[in-house]
Design a protein around this motif. Sequence first.
Motif, PDB file in Angstrom:
ATOM      1  N   ARG A   1       0.840  -1.202   0.000  1.00 21.30           N
ATOM      2  CA  ARG A   1       0.000   0.000   0.000  1.00 21.30           C
ATOM      3  C   ARG A   1       0.873   1.248   0.000  1.00 21.30           C
ATOM      4  NH1 ARG A   1      -3.540  -2.253   4.966  1.00 21.30           N
ATOM      5  NH2 ARG A   1      -1.750  -3.661   5.093  1.00 21.30           N
ATOM      6  N   TYR A   2       0.536   2.191  -0.884  1.00 20.81           N
ATOM      7  CA  TYR A   2       1.213   3.478  -0.865  1.00 20.81           C
ATOM      8  C   TYR A   2       0.234   4.549  -1.318  1.00 20.81           C
ATOM      9  CZ  TYR A   2       1.839   2.869  -5.960  1.00 20.81           C
ATOM     10  OH  TYR A   2       1.637   2.676  -7.303  1.00 20.81           O
ATOM     11  N   ALA A   3       0.584   5.789  -1.064  1.00 23.65           N
ATOM     12  CA  ALA A   3      -0.302   6.911  -1.380  1.00 23.65           C
ATOM     13  C   ALA A   3       0.343   7.799  -2.436  1.00 23.65           C
ATOM     14  CB  ALA A   3      -0.583   7.727  -0.118  1.00 23.65           C
ATOM     15  N   SER A   4      -0.462   8.275  -3.375  1.00 27.43           N
ATOM     16  CA  SER A   4       0.006   9.198  -4.408  1.00 27.43           C
ATOM     17  C   SER A   4      -0.694  10.535  -4.246  1.00 27.43           C
ATOM     18  CB  SER A   4      -0.280   8.630  -5.799  1.00 27.43           C
ATOM     19  OG  SER A   4       0.373   7.390  -5.983  1.00 27.43           O
ATOM     20  N   GLY A   5       0.028  11.620  -4.525  1.00 19.36           N
ATOM     21  CA  GLY A   5      -0.536  12.960  -4.411  1.00 19.36           C
ATOM     22  C   GLY A   5      -0.470  13.727  -5.717  1.00 19.36           C
ATOM     23  N   VAL A   6      -1.280  14.770  -5.827  1.00 24.30           N
ATOM     24  CA  VAL A   6      -1.305  15.583  -7.038  1.00 24.30           C
ATOM     25  C   VAL A   6      -0.003  16.348  -7.222  1.00 24.30           C
ATOM     26  CG1 VAL A   6      -3.809  15.828  -7.054  1.00 24.30           C
ATOM     27  CG2 VAL A   6      -2.421  17.486  -5.788  1.00 24.30           C
ATOM     28  N   ASP A   7       0.798  16.445  -6.168  1.00 19.48           N
ATOM     29  CA  ASP A   7       2.082  17.137  -6.250  1.00 19.48           C
ATOM     30  C   ASP A   7       3.197  16.232  -6.768  1.00 19.48           C
ATOM     31  OD1 ASP A   7       2.166  15.454  -4.064  1.00 19.48           O
ATOM     32  OD2 ASP A   7       3.121  16.909  -2.718  1.00 19.48           O
ATOM     33  N   GLY A   8       2.849  15.020  -7.207  1.00 14.51           N
ATOM     34  CA  GLY A   8       3.836  14.075  -7.697  1.00 14.51           C
ATOM     35  C   GLY A   8       4.384  13.162  -6.626  1.00 14.51           C
ATOM     36  N   SER A   9       3.881  13.287  -5.401  1.00 16.73           N
ATOM     37  CA  SER A   9       4.382  12.460  -4.306  1.00 16.73           C
ATOM     38  C   SER A   9       3.892  11.021  -4.420  1.00 16.73           C
ATOM     39  CB  SER A   9       3.952  13.044  -2.963  1.00 16.73           C
ATOM     40  OG  SER A   9       2.541  13.058  -2.855  1.00 16.73           O
TER      41      SER A   9
ATOM     42  N   LEU B   1      13.698   7.191   5.776  1.00 20.19           N
ATOM     43  CA  LEU B   1      14.444   7.859   6.830  1.00 20.19           C
ATOM     44  C   LEU B   1      14.064   7.317   8.209  1.00 20.19           C
ATOM     45  CD1 LEU B   1      14.233  11.556   5.555  1.00 20.19           C
ATOM     46  CD2 LEU B   1      16.151   9.956   5.315  1.00 20.19           C
ATOM     47  N   VAL B   2      15.092   6.996   8.990  1.00 21.04           N
ATOM     48  CA  VAL B   2      14.901   6.425  10.323  1.00 21.04           C
ATOM     49  C   VAL B   2      15.645   7.301  11.327  1.00 21.04           C
ATOM     50  CG1 VAL B   2      15.378   4.431  11.793  1.00 21.04           C
ATOM     51  CG2 VAL B   2      14.596   4.099   9.428  1.00 21.04           C
ATOM     52  N   GLY B   3      14.997   7.544  12.471  1.00 25.17           N
ATOM     53  CA  GLY B   3      15.579   8.402  13.491  1.00 25.17           C
ATOM     54  C   GLY B   3      15.868   7.669  14.785  1.00 25.17           C
ATOM     55  N   ARG B   4      15.679   8.376  15.889  1.00 28.29           N
ATOM     56  CA  ARG B   4      16.014   7.830  17.207  1.00 28.29           C
ATOM     57  C   ARG B   4      15.231   6.560  17.501  1.00 28.29           C
ATOM     58  NH1 ARG B   4      15.397  12.253  21.730  1.00 28.29           N
ATOM     59  NH2 ARG B   4      16.184  10.450  22.921  1.00 28.29           N
ATOM     60  N   GLN B   5      15.907   5.635  18.154  1.00 27.17           N
ATOM     61  CA  GLN B   5      15.328   4.356  18.554  1.00 27.17           C
ATOM     62  C   GLN B   5      14.755   3.601  17.353  1.00 27.17           C
ATOM     63  OE1 GLN B   5      12.573   5.633  21.660  1.00 27.17           O
ATOM     64  NE2 GLN B   5      14.125   5.209  23.225  1.00 27.17           N
ATOM     65  N   ASP B   6      15.344   3.822  16.183  1.00 29.68           N
ATOM     66  CA  ASP B   6      14.964   3.140  14.945  1.00 29.68           C
ATOM     67  C   ASP B   6      13.505   3.394  14.554  1.00 29.68           C
ATOM     68  OD1 ASP B   6      17.513   2.133  14.617  1.00 29.68           O
ATOM     69  OD2 ASP B   6      17.075   0.255  15.666  1.00 29.68           O
ATOM     70  N   LYS B   7      13.004   4.575  14.892  1.00 31.10           N
ATOM     71  CA  LYS B   7      11.637   4.936  14.538  1.00 31.10           C
ATOM     72  C   LYS B   7      11.621   5.720  13.225  1.00 31.10           C
ATOM     73  CE  LYS B   7       9.965   3.220  18.345  1.00 31.10           C
ATOM     74  NZ  LYS B   7       9.236   1.924  18.307  1.00 31.10           N
ATOM     75  N   PRO B   8      10.590   5.536  12.397  1.00 25.84           N
ATOM     76  CA  PRO B   8      10.497   6.288  11.144  1.00 25.84           C
ATOM     77  C   PRO B   8      10.401   7.792  11.399  1.00 25.84           C
ATOM     78  CG  PRO B   8       8.977   4.424  11.137  1.00 25.84           C
ATOM     79  CD  PRO B   8       9.500   4.552  12.539  1.00 25.84           C
ATOM     80  N   VAL B   9      11.074   8.564  10.566  1.00 21.30           N
ATOM     81  CA  VAL B   9      10.980  10.025  10.631  1.00 21.30           C
ATOM     82  C   VAL B   9       9.704  10.501   9.940  1.00 21.30           C
ATOM     83  CG1 VAL B   9      12.038  12.167   9.802  1.00 21.30           C
ATOM     84  CG2 VAL B   9      13.460  10.363  10.815  1.00 21.30           C
ATOM     85  N   ALA B  10       9.376   9.864   8.827  1.00 15.87           N
ATOM     86  CA  ALA B  10       8.189  10.199   8.034  1.00 15.87           C
ATOM     87  C   ALA B  10       7.930   9.025   7.105  1.00 15.87           C
ATOM     88  CB  ALA B  10       8.423  11.483   7.229  1.00 15.87           C
ATOM     89  N   ASP B  11       6.830   9.085   6.380  1.00 14.54           N
ATOM     90  CA  ASP B  11       6.590   8.063   5.365  1.00 14.54           C
ATOM     91  C   ASP B  11       7.711   8.102   4.325  1.00 14.54           C
ATOM     92  OD1 ASP B  11       4.275   7.294   6.620  1.00 14.54           O
ATOM     93  OD2 ASP B  11       2.915   8.196   5.155  1.00 14.54           O
ATOM     94  N   ALA B  12       8.035   6.942   3.774  1.00 14.89           N
ATOM     95  CA  ALA B  12       9.089   6.854   2.770  1.00 14.89           C
ATOM     96  C   ALA B  12       8.677   7.544   1.477  1.00 14.89           C
ATOM     97  CB  ALA B  12       9.402   5.389   2.482  1.00 14.89           C
ATOM     98  N   TRP B  13       9.651   8.164   0.827  1.00 17.11           N
ATOM     99  CA  TRP B  13       9.477   8.618  -0.555  1.00 17.11           C
ATOM    100  C   TRP B  13       9.834   7.433  -1.449  1.00 17.11           C
ATOM    101  CZ3 TRP B  13      11.053  14.253  -2.033  1.00 17.11           C
ATOM    102  CH2 TRP B  13      10.544  15.153  -1.091  1.00 17.11           C
TER     103      TRP B  13
END
Length: 533
Positions: free
Chosen positions: A37-45, A89-101
């Motif tokens: 599952r992934y999401a697409s946006g009108v901004d090209g995301s 992108l992964v941050g502290r304690q191996d938690k995601p920073v944001a959804d992947a591009w």
Amino acid sequence: MAGADVIIGIDSGTSVIKAVAFELNGRQIASASVPNRYASGVDGSATQSLAQTWRDCVAALRGLGEKVENLAARAAALAVTAQGDGTWLVGRQDKPVADAWLWLDARAAPTVERLAAGPLSRARFEATGTGLNTCQQGSQMAHMDRHAPELLDHAEVALHCKDWLYLNLTGVRATDPSESSFTFGNFRTRHYDDTVIEALGLSRRRKLLPEIIDGTMVTHPLTAAAAAETGLKADTPVSLGYVDMVMTALGAGVWGGEGDVACSIVGSTGVHMRAVPTGAVHLNKEGSGYVITLPVPDLVTQVQTNMATTLNIDWVLGLAADVLKEFGQASHCDLVASIDRWLGDSRPGQIVYHPYISEAGERGPFVNANARAGFVGLSVNHRYPSLVRAVIEGLGLAMRDCYAAMGDLPSELRLSGGAARSQGLRSILSAAVHAPVRVSSREEAGAAGCAMMAAVAIGAYSDMGACIADWVTPLLGPAEAPDPALIGVYDGLFPAFGTARRALGPAWEALAAQRRATAGRSVETPEGARDGA
């Protein structure tokens, strides 16, 4: 691990996440899958949840455990590969920073144009062997650094999809030689390269790049936490595979045999590869394509990739489906089953079709985010079967365009992907590239490729060549020679394909400008048009 006789290959693709069980000799036992599952946006995301991806991987492994009795005890090793490019992108304690591009994300297009015009652009290409495009982590991180620096500020490591799954399986932050080399490194050394990182403007972000490990030589144990989630045994060896493109090619036969063997994956995207010694790489003047290392010393794949392959077939069949819905029902399977008949009902070589149907444009053998699909040469006499044929011929000519950018056309073409089951499609592809085709009957070539790495890593095989002899060669079908008459047709059509492709650049640019100008703008329908006048 006494009694362990199964290797599990995980292949986390753009459409499906699969877990596949193989015997140590390469025979596939069972597979389980979960839709991606992934999401697409009108901004090209195009973005994907890291947490959900791990949950789906766990579900696929649990599903495999339901199909293979005593899987936990039988598992000698796991291996993981996944969709390539993108930024996880992964941050502290191996938690995601944001959804992947994802690799489908087109937001970095202006950054690619800027970097491609930079003074170190060619040096970057000479080191990586890879043309810069919006799919890649380097482009995306450079775009983030300028437009969303907080994402990188909060990150501790930049991973790819398979690396994220490996982190969840083993607790180890790492990447492999294939993705690290074509994004940030040098394919000759299989290490990061300072000039490449500088060319991307990311020198100050270098700390985000993880350790590089080779899954044929290094494994890490499955953690107790991952074992509890997946139902497998803690300490089971886990191998980090290479990117899915070369894993699929390895499983389908890109290496092994006489002559200049090539392998094309005919899937949603088109991936065209040939295995060559590192010193024999042909770097084209356009600076396009990929050079991706294989899990074999001093051997790489030269790669050109079409953003969309079977997506074009889905689109042309969708036209028929939309019309038929008005009058009744026709399933997608019914339409697919009619392809060979429609090919037989149409004349070859009458229309040029450029298969650039992806919203992200094209990346092989040229890079243009504004490139779009289209027909050239339509007349009033053409009917739907002619369009279907033109679309499939366009795939063959685009394949030839890609192989020509890597040097001479191959002497043998090995095909993988569901579309390769069509005899008509195989005939067109074979004639377009002047090569006999062989189809691999390997059902899950990507999972097999990374499982082969694990088989070498745990000592089931002494080297990859010995593994290929059991896992790959017996599954290759007989060679199907190209039709000489069709070769002549496509030799005549290919110049028109290339001339039109090069001439359409300004038109694509103008259309892109028009799309940007009208984005989000509502258009009133004239009253007469609304009433059918």
